[in-house]
Design a protein around this motif. Structure first.
Motif, PDB file in Angstrom:
ATOM      1  N   THR B 220       0.849  -1.181   0.000  1.00 33.63           N
ATOM      2  CA  THR B 220       0.000   0.000   0.000  1.00 33.63           C
ATOM      3  C   THR B 220       0.890   1.238   0.000  1.00 33.63           C
ATOM      4  O   THR B 220       1.826   1.346   0.796  1.00 33.63           O
ATOM      5  CB  THR B 220      -0.976  -0.010   1.195  1.00 33.63           C
ATOM      6  N   ILE B 224       3.438   2.312  -6.567  1.00 30.16           N
ATOM      7  CA  ILE B 224       3.904   0.939  -6.340  1.00 30.16           C
ATOM      8  C   ILE B 224       4.441   0.387  -7.659  1.00 30.16           C
ATOM      9  O   ILE B 224       3.729   0.402  -8.676  1.00 30.16           O
ATOM     10  CB  ILE B 224       2.754   0.052  -5.821  1.00 30.16           C
ATOM     11  N   VAL B 236      -2.607  -4.930  -4.086  1.00 30.47           N
ATOM     12  CA  VAL B 236      -2.069  -3.581  -4.236  1.00 30.47           C
ATOM     13  C   VAL B 236      -3.153  -2.570  -3.912  1.00 30.47           C
ATOM     14  O   VAL B 236      -4.268  -2.649  -4.423  1.00 30.47           O
ATOM     15  CB  VAL B 236      -1.585  -3.357  -5.685  1.00 30.47           C
ATOM     16  N   ALA B 241      -0.086   1.992  -9.652  1.00 32.30           N
ATOM     17  CA  ALA B 241       0.647   0.721  -9.556  1.00 32.30           C
ATOM     18  C   ALA B 241       1.042   0.239 -10.938  1.00 32.30           C
ATOM     19  O   ALA B 241       0.233   0.274 -11.879  1.00 32.30           O
ATOM     20  CB  ALA B 241      -0.219  -0.333  -8.875  1.00 32.30           C
ATOM     21  N   VAL B 253      -5.976  -5.399  -7.496  1.00 33.06           N
ATOM     22  CA  VAL B 253      -5.546  -4.000  -7.533  1.00 33.06           C
ATOM     23  C   VAL B 253      -6.689  -3.063  -7.144  1.00 33.06           C
ATOM     24  O   VAL B 253      -7.801  -3.161  -7.668  1.00 33.06           O
ATOM     25  CB  VAL B 253      -5.027  -3.590  -8.927  1.00 33.06           C
TER      26      VAL B 253
END
Lengths: 183, 565
Positions: B220, B224, B236, B241, B253
């Protein structure tokens, strides 16, 4: 009051409930393992009472009938759960009853409080506890106890005496009192 | 009753046998014949030991009676108020409602469920139960292998619930619930024996190219980047990300912008603002997003399920496409069928579709002549009805109602005591609704905050799951109250369940009417508040209970057996 309740008078029924609910709750509290059981059973008993009120024989005491219904209901609950369906019925005739030492028994009773007795009652088997409740709370006759518990009338005394022995053991925490002390 | 004899050896005194205990008891209880009673009386005049025994047993009887008659606890409030509620009970309504409900269930089964089952069977789905439908739909989420695990878990949970239900009477109030919660927590918290779980938190999280993480990774942060390998599942949660590396498990995600540029051996599931697939997803893709794009380099091995505003497929999809979008554009290849419900469908020059194409929308599909399609687009023109009330919607409404009743049934059976508490709490409308507003809106926000902060991830997710369960349970609680209003109060568990079922059905029907959404919101607020109130009451510090009225001071003449009535 009962006659009016039977006739469908809601207020009379309400009064009937208010007068007898505490006693029936206490009865259930003594007879059943938990407070929740007692609460549920009390309400169920009054539902039954309301449905069966027209079957009540007005020539007999109302409280006796009330306790009879309550006893049957509680005993049904315990039987359904098969709690301690112990050997009492089979062994009643052959089981030797130990004799307590009178002085020890006297001392034991002398020292115990009501609260201790209630706690000890909780430790008893279903039949023993129910027998004591029927006799010493509801003041049922031996015939009525025999009928409620489904045993022969001649065995009621044995059931009660055995229940007392169990109680003493629970009170003492050991079986010393019922261990056959000589007199 | 004859008295029992005692061993004579040490029991002889002055030529007379001692009294045995049974005789003493029967004497005290006036069960002996007169002649025998006189003998006993005479014996106790001369025998100290027997007199002592008799006195002790008499005291024992008195102690027993006193202990039983003492009022050591007040009458519970629910018993004190029960009679008023009982007066409102109308058993005949219950009978009628039961008959109608049975008829309705039969009609629903023969009219809708049976044909639906037959249809499913014809379509190749052997399962004929609601459970199989759920599993079938669930397979979209995590794949069949995981669904098998889920079935095992469900079986265990069901078994656990059943055992708790059987043993619940042995627990004190609240213990059963505590046990269940503890078991849940243990189940959630217990680490998987095969793999370790790693948590990463920070503004920028990086899994370097040469780095390998064994086990699941929870990440987190604001940004990312996964350039290395995750040998497990990847979770995630953040703003942006990018996965350029290799994930051997599934990817979940929850980001504003997501990019899959590497390889994912499992499936990708997510809630995103926009997500771009430039890499290779071996299994399925299922996302809720504003924009979903599988670009020309991207591929999805199996199914794509999309809930979005815009979906663009320039790459390759090996399986089917289930689409619930506003706009869908296809310029890549689809190995299976396309099933779309949306506004528009655009099939461009580069599109290749091996299966059928079904499109239900408001606008005619636009199909390039250069596109390679196995069959023509089957288009169903959908007219937008604001208050559509067709046969299909009724079927779904009934199925949903049945699902809610089923859910309520499980709750009532698994937690009979707590469900009763919640129903009782729901009778305090004001307090329930007030608390409901707080819980309905504040808890998800709080759990979100807890989840995005690393330390609170588990707590956040658990709270959110409990909140979701409570959200579903809200309707059953309110349904139980409504059922109780109509059919009166009962203490019988199945009676309560029956009332809940009737109430839930009423709620479902009422909320079908125009603007029923507002009613639904009220029900949710009310039910959530009631559940929260019940939880509070259960775990709040105990207070000394007070009887609502003074019970009679004297008991029911237990010593006499009868009282004047």
């Amino acid at each position: 009051m009962v006659a009016r309740a039977r006739a469908g008078d809601a207020e009379a029924w309400g009064n009937l409930y208010r007068v007898y609910a505490p006693a029936i709750f206490r009865f259930c509290r003594r007879a059943l393992p938990t407070r929740e059981d007692a609460e549920d059973a009390t309400m169920e008993i009054f539902m039954k009472i309301r449905d069966k009120l027209d079957q009540y024989d007005t020539t007999r005491p109302f409280t006796a009938w009330l306790y009879r219904v309550a006893a049957n209901h509680c005993w049904d609950i315990l039987r359904r759960r098969k709690i301690r369906q112990d050997k009492e019925t089979d062994d009643l005739e052959t089981l030797p009853l130990a004799h307590p030492d009178p002085n020890q028994l006297d001392q034991l009773i002398e020292k115990r409080t009501s609260e201790e007795v209630r706690k000890a009652l909780d430790k008893l088997g279903a039949r023993a506890r129910m027998a004591l409740v029927l006799r010493y709370y509801s003041d049922m006759s031996y015939d009525e106890i025999a009928d409620s518990l489904g045993v022969r009338r001649a065995f009621v005394g044995v059931v009660l005496l055995r229940a007392r022995h169990e109680l003493r053991q629970a009170l003492e925490g050991t079986g010393a009192m019922a261990a056959g002390g000589a007199r | 009753m004859s008295s029992m004899s005692s061993p004579p050896s040490d029991r002889e005194r002055a030529g007379q046998q001692h009294l045995d205990e049974m005789t003493c008891m029967l004497y005290l209880e006036r069960q002996l014949e007169r002649a025998r009673a006189l003998e006993v009386s005479a014996h106790t005049q001369i025998c100290d030991a027997c007199r002592t025994l008799l006195r002790a047993m008499e005291r024992e009887s008195r102690l027993l009676t006193r202990a039983m008659l003492e009022e050591e606890e007040p009458l519970p409030a629910r018993i004190a108020t029960f009679q008023e509620r009982v007066q409102r009970s109308m058993q005949w309504v219950w009978m009628v409602a039961f008959g109608l409900a049975a008829t309705a269930v039969y009609a629903m089964y023969t009219g809708y469920i049976e044909p639906l089952q037959q249809g499913l069977e014809q379509a190749g789905f052997g399962g004929t139960s609601l459970m199989s439908l759920l599993i079938f739909q669930g397979s979209f989420w995590k794949g069949w292998q995981s669904m098998l695990s889920l079935v095992e878990v469900l079986a265990l949970v069901t078994l656990g619930g059943f055992l708790v239900m059987v043993a619940r009477k042995r627990f004190r109030r609240g213990s059963a619930l505590a046990l269940i919660l503890a078991a849940w927590c243990a189940a959630f918290a217990a680490p998987s024996p095969a793999t370790a779980t790693e948590f990463k938190k920070g503004p920028s999280i990086q899994v370097a190219k040469d780095e390998t993480i064994k086990g699941d990774l929870y990440a987190t942060g604001q940004e990312i980047n996964v350039d290395g390998m995750v040998d497990g599942d990847l979770y995630v949660w953040g703003q942006e990300a990018t996965i350029r590396g290799h994930v051997t498990g599934d990817v979940f995600v929850f980001v504003q912008t997501g990019r899959i540029e590497g390889q994912v051996d499992g499936s990708v599931r997510g809630f995103c603002n926009n997500i771009t697939i430039s890499g290779d997803i071996k299994r399925s893709l299922m996302t809720w997003a504003q924009v979903i794009h599988v670009d020309s380099r991207g591929s999805v091995g199996r199914t794509v399920t999309s809930f979005s505003q815009t979906l663009g497929i320039d790459g390759k999809v090996g399986g089917d496409l289930f689409v619930f979008n506003q706009t869908t554009r296809i310029n890549g290849s689809v190995g299976g069928n396309i099933d779309e419900k949306g506004e528009s469908l655009l099939i461009e020059d580069g599109a290749e579709v091996a299966g059928t194409i079904k499109f239900e929308g408001e606008k005619d599909p636009t199909v390039s002549k250069k596109a390679k399609l196995a069959s023509e687009v089957q288009f169903t023109h959908r007219v937008k009805h604001r208050e559509e009330f067709g046969k299909s919607s009724v079927v779904w409404a009934m199925l949903l109602a049945a699902a809610f009743v089923l859910f309520g049934l499980v709750l009532f059976l698994a937690m009979p005591s707590f469900s009763e508490e919640a129903v009782r709490a729901a009778e305090s409308y004001g307090a329930s609704m007030g608390l409901g507003v707080l819980v309905l809106f504040a808890v998800p926000i709080a759990s979100l905050i807890a989840a995005v902060t690393f330390v609170g991830l588990f707590i956040g997710l658990s709270t959110f799951v409990l909140w979701l369960i409570a959200l579903y349970a809200a309707q059953t609680v309110v349904g139980a109250v409504i059922g109780q209003w109509i059919m009166g109060v009962t203490t019988d568990l199945w009676g309560r369940i029956g009332r809940m079922a009737v109430g839930v059905l009423i709620i479902r029907v009422v909320t079908l009417v125009p603007h029923g959404g507002w009613l639904k919101l009220i029900v949710l607020l009310w039910g959530m508040g009631a559940i929260s109130l019940a939880l509070y009451r259960k775990y709040a510090p105990p207070k000394i209970p007070q009887a609502p009225y003074a019970p009679p001071s004297a008991p029911l003449t237990p010593a006499g057996g009868a009282a004047a009535v």
